[in-house]
Structure formats: structure tokens, C-alpha cells
Design an enzyme around this catalytic site. Structure first.
Site, short mmCIF file in Angstrom:
data_model
loop_
_atom_site.label_atom_id
_atom_site.label_comp_id
_atom_site.label_asym_id
_atom_site.label_seq_id
_atom_site.Cartn_x
_atom_site.Cartn_y
_atom_site.Cartn_z
N HIS A 111 0.87 -1.26 -0.11
CA HIS A 111 0.06 -0.15 0.08
C HIS A 111 0.93 1.19 -0.11
O HIS A 111 2.12 1.51 0.45
CB HIS A 111 -0.89 0.00 1.30
CG HIS A 111 -1.86 -1.18 1.36
ND1 HIS A 111 -3.02 -1.31 0.53
CD2 HIS A 111 -1.76 -2.22 2.02
CE1 HIS A 111 -3.62 -2.35 0.66
NE2 HIS A 111 -3.14 -2.91 1.79
N ALA A 158 18.90 -13.74 12.85
CA ALA A 158 17.55 -13.94 13.33
C ALA A 158 16.92 -12.81 13.73
O ALA A 158 17.38 -11.92 14.38
CB ALA A 158 17.42 -15.10 14.04
#
Length: 185
Positions: A111, A158
Site C-alpha cells: 500500500h 535471526a
């Protein structure tokens, strides 16, 4: 036995969806795949999809989507577990790359940032290509955002959010992702 059945079923579904995949392509569980554009999976790719396949990231599955006029190219000898890759433009994953559990790779904002544009019908936001080099390891729960180029032999820690380019032979981690150290290739 479960892997053989999953692989056979996934190959059938991928073929029906127009996905091109290479030799020794194996699947544990079933991925969600939509190939409105080009989706190519290389040789010796392993997809672990779902709780039985890899419980590290909880309940989820692999999601591979290439929208109309987009391409998603996954190289040879790539491994992934419960990963989401969504291509509006172009995403390339290099050979010998591992995508940890729950990694998300999106080449689009989905968007617009502008409120008037975002509220208008058909808004898709900005899309820019993503490239991930050979021999990379992207740690569990990381996000690779639009326009990013990740070099060869890179390790992403991570939980990282990668929003800018990463040079060859480096370890990066964090949110936002930042340089940690050089590594020997």
C-alpha cells in the site's frame, strides 16, 4: 514416506499452476503457491512447509506468490522452512542459500504511504526488485524488504529487518539490520 507423498502432491499442484521446478525438488508438507507471473524453482530445492515439516516458527506454511508480470526465481540447492516470498516485480534467490523458518521476502509495500493514494481502489504501493546472492543464510524470522540487494556469502541474523543493501561476505543483524562483521568466503 510422508516426504515422498508431499513431494508428489506438491509437484502435481505446481505443474497445474504453471510453476517450473528442477530435478530433486522435495517438499515436506504443502506450500501455498500462486504463479500469476513467472515462478521458477531450481534443482535440489527443499521446502519444509507446515508444523510437521518444521515446528521452529509455529503453525504456518511456505507461501510463494508471483503476481502478474512479476518473476520469482529460486536458485539451485536452496532450503526454506515456512517462508513467505511475495513478488510484485522481481525476486531472485541465489544458489546454495538457506532461508530460516518464518523468513518473509516482499518486493512491495503493498500500500502507498500517501493516504489519498492508499485509500484509492487498486493501490499497490511501491515495488522494487530484490536480489539475494549465492551461499547466503537468512536467519529465522527475518524480513527482506523491497529494493534490497544482498551479496554473496552473507549471513543475516535471526529476526532482522533488512531495508538496505548488504555487501558480499558480511554478517548483518538487527532491526534495522546493520553491519556486524566481515567473514571469509
Amino acid at each position: 514416506m510422508y516426504r515422498a507423498i508431499s513431494t508428489a502432491l506438491a509437484r502435481l499442484l505446481l505443474t497445474l499452476r504453471g510453476v517450473v521446478y528442477g530435478k530433486e525438488f522435495t517438499v515436506l508438507g504443502l506450500p501455498y503457491v500462486r504463479a500469476y507471473g513467472k515462478l521458477i524453482i531450481g534443482d535440489s530445492v527443499t521446502i519444509n512447509s507446515g508444523l510437521k515439516a518444521n515446528a521452529v516458527f509455529g503453525v504456518g506454511c511456505n507461501v510463494l506468490i508471483s503476481k502478474k508480470n512479476a518473476e520469482l526465481i529460486i536458485g539451485n540447492n536452496v532450503g526454506m522452512s515456512n517462508v513467505t516470498i511475495y513478488s510484485e516485480t522481481s525476486i531472485t534467490v541465489g544458489n546454495n542459500t538457506l532461508l530460516g523458518a518464518g523468513v518473509k521476502i516482499w518486493d512491495t509495500d503493498f500500500h502507498s504511504l500517501d493516504v489519498k493514494t492508499r485509500l484509492s481502489p487498486g493501490d499497490r504501493g511501491l515495488s522494487l526488485p530484490i536480489s539475494i546472492g549465492n551461499n547466503c543464510f537468512i536467519g529465522a524470522g527475518s524480513m527482506i524488504l523491497k529494493g534490497v540487494s544482498i551479496g554473496r556469502n552473507v549471513v543475516i541474523g535471526a529476526g532482522s529487518v533488512v531495508a538496505k543493501d548488504v555487501p558480499d561476505n558480511e554478517v548483518w543483524a538487527g532491526n534495522p539490520c546493520r553491519f556486524i562483521k566481515k567473514i571469509n568466503p
